[in-house]
Enzyme design. Structure first.
Site, PDB file in Angstrom:
ATOM      1  N   LEU A 343     -37.005  -4.284  -1.876  1.00 21.00           N
ATOM      2  CA  LEU A 343     -37.712  -4.649  -0.652  1.00 21.00           C
ATOM      3  C   LEU A 343     -36.742  -4.672   0.526  1.00 21.00           C
ATOM      4  O   LEU A 343     -35.532  -4.796   0.338  1.00 21.00           O
ATOM      5  CB  LEU A 343     -38.365  -6.019  -0.831  1.00 21.00           C
ATOM      6  CG  LEU A 343     -39.528  -6.079  -1.819  1.00 21.00           C
ATOM      7  CD1 LEU A 343     -39.897  -7.520  -2.125  1.00 21.00           C
ATOM      8  CD2 LEU A 343     -40.735  -5.318  -1.281  1.00 21.00           C
ATOM      9  N   ARG A 550       3.353  -6.712   5.751  1.00 19.71           N
ATOM     10  CA  ARG A 550       4.564  -6.285   5.070  1.00 19.71           C
ATOM     11  C   ARG A 550       5.509  -7.478   4.944  1.00 19.71           C
ATOM     12  O   ARG A 550       5.400  -8.471   5.677  1.00 19.71           O
ATOM     13  CB  ARG A 550       5.263  -5.177   5.867  1.00 19.71           C
ATOM     14  CG  ARG A 550       4.509  -3.866   5.894  1.00 19.71           C
ATOM     15  CD  ARG A 550       5.134  -2.869   6.846  1.00 19.71           C
ATOM     16  NE  ARG A 550       6.470  -2.446   6.424  1.00 19.71           N
ATOM     17  CZ  ARG A 550       7.222  -1.589   7.116  1.00 19.71           C
ATOM     18  NH1 ARG A 550       6.776  -1.077   8.256  1.00 19.71           N
ATOM     19  NH2 ARG A 550       8.416  -1.247   6.669  1.00 19.71           N
ATOM     20  N   HIS A 551       6.438  -7.374   4.011  1.00 17.54           N
ATOM     21  CA  HIS A 551       7.502  -8.370   3.915  1.00 17.54           C
ATOM     22  C   HIS A 551       8.322  -8.354   5.202  1.00 17.54           C
ATOM     23  O   HIS A 551       8.260  -7.397   5.995  1.00 17.54           O
ATOM     24  CB  HIS A 551       8.401  -8.046   2.722  1.00 17.54           C
ATOM     25  CG  HIS A 551       8.942  -6.637   2.765  1.00 17.54           C
ATOM     26  ND1 HIS A 551      10.002  -6.263   3.564  1.00 17.54           N
ATOM     27  CD2 HIS A 551       8.529  -5.516   2.122  1.00 17.54           C
ATOM     28  CE1 HIS A 551      10.235  -4.971   3.412  1.00 17.54           C
ATOM     29  NE2 HIS A 551       9.362  -4.485   2.541  1.00 17.54           N
ATOM     30  N   ASN A 557      15.660  -1.851   4.812  1.00 17.16           N
ATOM     31  CA  ASN A 557      15.030  -1.364   6.041  1.00 17.16           C
ATOM     32  C   ASN A 557      16.070  -1.075   7.107  1.00 17.16           C
ATOM     33  O   ASN A 557      16.013  -0.048   7.799  1.00 17.16           O
ATOM     34  CB  ASN A 557      14.033  -2.401   6.582  1.00 17.16           C
ATOM     35  CG  ASN A 557      12.784  -2.540   5.721  1.00 17.16           C
ATOM     36  OD1 ASN A 557      12.228  -3.625   5.599  1.00 17.16           O
ATOM     37  ND2 ASN A 557      12.330  -1.443   5.129  1.00 17.16           N
ATOM     38  N   ARG A 602      12.032  -9.070  -1.858  1.00 14.38           N
ATOM     39  CA  ARG A 602      11.816  -9.153  -0.403  1.00 14.38           C
ATOM     40  C   ARG A 602      10.427  -9.700  -0.069  1.00 14.38           C
ATOM     41  O   ARG A 602      10.253 -10.356   0.961  1.00 14.38           O
ATOM     42  CB  ARG A 602      12.051  -7.809   0.268  1.00 14.38           C
ATOM     43  CG  ARG A 602      11.325  -6.618  -0.304  1.00 14.38           C
ATOM     44  CD  ARG A 602      11.898  -5.350   0.343  1.00 14.38           C
ATOM     45  NE  ARG A 602      11.278  -4.118  -0.103  1.00 14.38           N
ATOM     46  CZ  ARG A 602      11.606  -3.461  -1.205  1.00 14.38           C
ATOM     47  NH1 ARG A 602      12.543  -3.960  -2.009  1.00 14.38           N
ATOM     48  NH2 ARG A 602      11.018  -2.319  -1.506  1.00 14.38           N
ATOM     49  N   GLU A 623       6.296  -1.631  -4.402  1.00 14.38           N
ATOM     50  CA  GLU A 623       6.414  -0.416  -3.604  1.00 14.38           C
ATOM     51  C   GLU A 623       6.352   0.822  -4.495  1.00 14.38           C
ATOM     52  O   GLU A 623       6.656   0.764  -5.689  1.00 14.38           O
ATOM     53  CB  GLU A 623       7.744  -0.423  -2.833  1.00 14.38           C
ATOM     54  CG  GLU A 623       7.863   0.691  -1.808  1.00 14.38           C
ATOM     55  CD  GLU A 623       9.081   0.514  -0.909  1.00 14.38           C
ATOM     56  OE1 GLU A 623       9.077   1.076   0.189  1.00 14.38           O
ATOM     57  OE2 GLU A 623      10.016  -0.187  -1.318  1.00 14.38           O
ATOM     58  N   HIS A 689       4.188  -3.874   0.687  1.00 11.84           N
ATOM     59  CA  HIS A 689       5.056  -2.831   1.230  1.00 11.84           C
ATOM     60  C   HIS A 689       4.221  -1.755   1.923  1.00 11.84           C
ATOM     61  O   HIS A 689       3.143  -1.390   1.444  1.00 11.84           O
ATOM     62  CB  HIS A 689       5.875  -2.184   0.111  1.00 11.84           C
ATOM     63  CG  HIS A 689       6.536  -3.180  -0.794  1.00 11.84           C
ATOM     64  ND1 HIS A 689       7.824  -3.615  -0.609  1.00 11.84           N
ATOM     65  CD2 HIS A 689       6.065  -3.854  -1.888  1.00 11.84           C
ATOM     66  CE1 HIS A 689       8.134  -4.500  -1.555  1.00 11.84           C
ATOM     67  NE2 HIS A 689       7.075  -4.662  -2.337  1.00 11.84           N
ATOM     68  N   ARG A 695      -0.724   0.787   2.905  1.00  9.82           N
ATOM     69  CA  ARG A 695      -1.486   1.905   3.474  1.00  9.82           C
ATOM     70  C   ARG A 695      -2.753   2.151   2.665  1.00  9.82           C
ATOM     71  O   ARG A 695      -3.833   2.362   3.226  1.00  9.82           O
ATOM     72  CB  ARG A 695      -0.614   3.165   3.489  1.00  9.82           C
ATOM     73  CG  ARG A 695       0.433   3.179   4.592  1.00  9.82           C
ATOM     74  CD  ARG A 695       1.401   4.324   4.418  1.00  9.82           C
ATOM     75  NE  ARG A 695       2.241   4.481   5.602  1.00  9.82           N
ATOM     76  CZ  ARG A 695       3.382   5.152   5.626  1.00  9.82           C
ATOM     77  NH1 ARG A 695       3.834   5.725   4.506  1.00  9.82           N
ATOM     78  NH2 ARG A 695       4.079   5.255   6.735  1.00  9.82           N
TER      79      ARG A 695
END
Length: 738
Positions: A343, A550-551, A557, A602, A623, A689, A695
């Site tokens: 319905l 993210r961390h 990095n 991390r 990751e 990550h 993503r």
């Protein structure tokens, strides 16, 4: 995934020492549910809970925790109790909705709950009003020992999570069940009280589907192409050979049993039979195990037109089962039509859009065909309720005509390479469903998906949302007039509605609230139908935020190195401190929230300053495994492994690092996380990550195509808030640091 012992009390709690002992031995965390029931509630008085420990506020009525309305007469509050707060000293109070009058505290002594056992005699909650009238509430207290896997583990990883990873030597999922009792050294980088100060615009490409009527996102009729409207065309078809495992072993591995009679699944039913038998549980590329009776098949596989890579659209065991499902049986079984039944105002379009998004994310070519959209484009949006009467032959003919147009479009698309079509309409009569089944003969397999809701409160909410959002009422300025018309339309459908009893079907009965309900299945078998059933078992409409971040910046990095297991940089440590304040302020009233991280330090270090919430580590959130490239910079890969560098550059989605993973591999291992996020009713903070994991998670909620996933930007030190609820998915972003 069972729970430990539980306690139920009507007007309190019953049981003795044996019951308490079983709770103590059960392990896990204490999950407490408090409910109050009253059929004669006065005015706008909202039940609250307050008490002597931080979990339930303090002996300050202004900090009392509001109970949520579960039904017209029932109110509920649930939370997970940390081990260091298992003695709860609390009382109920009634608080005015708008704060115009004083609070009313229940009569009698405090209630004391110790380790899940209510101390003292069971009793009603009594409230004395100013006029000496006494309100009586029945009290229900339930305390369960919830195992870590009931909180966090997934259906597919359940058995293997009990064993350590063969690569890292740690479990797939682990829980820090004891939040820290102190704040540590305090926070040197405070967060302003106004969270809106940190809001930044979301990318223009993000899909804030909660702001768009879901039916408008469905497919356009092909006939519109004659008027200059472009229509998606299928990608190229390529033939390849694959080795398919023995079908009986594939199906038994996924545990979906064909049933000629009706079976019922509970939303929290243990799913230990759903094991990915062919999955390599280490952090590496999933692999197929060839059975002794393997046979070679030739089949059509749809590929991305932008690549010549002949890799399947899904990797590992999932691809094997998907391919086997397509190859075994008659040709029409390679295409699946999910035909909605129900319905109006029962959540059909919402369910169709959500299922479409899930299947697309997994790599199944899926499209949503909404018959209402076809009707509006052909007959306009100004049709009154009379158009939907069963005794209006012109209206019946017009509605059947647009349904046939949509069905023709869907089957034509399937013949060109589509796999799953979601056919979204009421389809409330056997005659209409028989028409669709006749049109589908030899072209696709039909499974009816019937949505049934008996909760008048939810139906009323959906009706009002329909008036606000549906294009059918966009030109109706009088809300009440639109409401009357839609109720008349609904009455017309109710007169002739015939529940599904024919063919293959799935019935969702009172599932939308997330508080129980059931799913019935009949004549359902195969990999993809089984996966659809399990997804539907775990979905609901309870509004809650999911925070993705993210961390904090890591030492790798800073050096530009991929992978690794480095610690936080100085900047990353500052972000961790800012994140503490953000989570405390954003989730200050959400005591059942949880923090999810990967098993890499991390993310764990980023989450460690946060107190008061259980922390769950998922190896599935690690990751992407860069294999032999782990710890290298992209420049080093380009210099030392130029062929690998170029291969990755050409097709990041399917490229698999030597002895590592591809994006598609990561998507497959993330599916249990998605299922668990859908099942959660409380907020979740996911700290993971950018490289593939966040993503892919973001692409699921934002309904982004697979080919875009490797190119989605998830900035450092930014929180993406995904708000899930009745109207779909909405997005907000907070940038805490530059």
């Amino acid at each position: 995934m069972g729970t430990g012992a539980s306690r139920n009390a009507e007007g309190g709690a019953h049981g003795g020492e044996d019951r308490e002992e079983s709770l103590d031995q059960a392990g896990g965390q204490l999950y407490v549910s408090l409910k109050m029931e009253n059929y004669k509630k006065k005015g706008d008085l909202i039940p609250h809970v307050y008490g002597s420990v931080p979990l339930v506020g303090s002996w300050d009525s202004s900090k009392a925790l509001s109970m949520e309305r579960e039904s017209a007469s029932m109110w509920e509050l649930s939370f997970v109790v940390p081990p260091n707060h298992e003695t709860l000293d609390f009382k109920f109070l009634l608080k005015p909705k708008y704060g115009y009058t004083p609070c009313i505290v229940e009569e009698g002594p405090n209630r004391l709950l110790t380790g899940g056992t209510l101390q003292g005699d069971a009793r009603l909650a009594l409230f004395k009003l100013d006029n000496e009238e006494v309100l009586e509430y029945r009290v229900f207290i339930k305390a369960d020992r919830v195992s870590p896997f009931d909180l966090a583990a997934s259906w597919r990883a359940y058995q293997d999570n009990l064993r350590p990873s063969t690569v890292r030597g740690i479990p797939d999922v682990s829980i820090d069940a004891v939040p820290e009792s102190g704040r540590g050294n305090g926070c040197s980088a405070s967060l302003e009280l106004d969270l809106e100060h940190y809001v930044v615009p979301a990318p223009s490409t993000s899909a804030n589907s909660g702001l768009v009527y879901a039916a408008n996102m469905a497919e356009n009729p092909r006939l519109l192409s004659l008027a200059g409207v472009s229509v998606d065309r299928p990608a190229t078809i390529k033939e390849m050979e694959a080795v398919i495992p023995d079908p009986s072993k594939v199906y038994s591995g996924f545990g979906m049993v064909e049933s000629k009679s009706v079976g019922t699944f509970s939303p929290l039913q243990k799913q230990d039979s759903h094991r990915g038998l062919f999955v390599d549980r280490g952090v590496g590329s999933p692999r197929l195990v060839k059975s002794a009776s393997a046979t070679t098949f030739s089949f059509d596989l749809k590929l991305d037109p932008e690549t010549k890579n002949s890799m399947p659209a899904a990797a590992g065991a999932v691809a094997a089962a998907a391919v086997a499902d397509q190859m075994l049986g008659p040709k029409e079984d390679r295409h699946l039509a999910i035909v909605l039944v129900g319905l109006p105002a029962r959540g059909k379009t919402f369910t169709a859009a959500k299922l479409t998004r899930y299947l697309r994310w997994l790599g199944h070519e899926t499209k949503h065909f909404n018959v209402g959209k076809y009707r509006r484009l052909k007959h306009g949006t100004n049709q009154t309720a009379d158009f939907f009467r069963a005794d209006n032959p012109e209206g019946v003919e017009a509605r059947n005509e647009v349904a046939a147009l949509a069905m023709d479009d869907m089957t034509a698309w399937m013949q060109e390479g589509g796999q799953v079509g979601i056919f979204d309409a009421t389809n409330s009569s056997r005659r209409r469903r028989n028409m669709l089944m006749k049109m589908a003969e030899g072209k696709c397999k039909i499974i009816f998906l019937e949505t049934i809701c008996n909760d008048e409160r939810i139906i009323e909410r959906n009706i009002r949302l329909k008036i606000q959002q549906s294009p059918d009422y966009a030109e109706e300025l009088d809300f009440e007039a639109g409401l009357r018309d839609f109720r008349n339309r609904l009455a017309n459908y109710e007169k002739v509605y015939e529940p599904v009893e024919e063919g293959s079907y799935i019935k969702m009965i009172d599932m939308v609230s997330g508080h129980g309900g059931q799913i019935q299945v009949n004549n359902i078998s195969g990999y993809l139908p089984g996966r659809i059933v399990f997804f539907l078992v775990n979905t609901h409409l309870t509004p809650r935020p999911i925070l993705l971040t993210r961390h904090g910046e890591s030492s790798d990095n800073v050096r530009g190195r991929i992978g690794g297991d480095g610690v936080l940089s100085d900047t990353g440590e500052i972000y961790a401190k800012k994140l503490v304040n953000f989570v405390e302020k954003r989730l200050k009233s959400e005591r059942a929230a949880s923090i999810w991280t990967s098993t890499l330090q991390r993310t764990i270090l980023t989450a460690s300053p946060i107190v008061g919430f259980p922390k769950i580590q998922w190896r599935a959130l690690d990751e992407i495994n860069a294999g032999v490239c782990d710890g290298m910079t992209y420049e080093e890969i380009k210099k030392n492994m130029p062929e690998e560098y170029e291969s990755r550059k050409k097709d990041k989605l399917r490229y698999r690092y030597p002895r590592g993973e591809s994006y598609l591999d990561v998507i497959q291992r993330l599916e249990p996380v998605i299922i668990e996020l859908e099942r959660q009713r409380a907020p979740v903070v996911v700290i993971s990550h950018q490289q593939a994991v966040l993503r892919a998670l973001y692409a699921y909620f934002a309904d982004r195509p697979l080919k875009e996933i490797p190119h989605i930007e998830v900035p450092l030190h930014t929180i993406i808030e995904i708000q899930m609820g009745v109207t779909g998915v909405q997005e907000k972003r907070y940038k805490l640091m530059d």
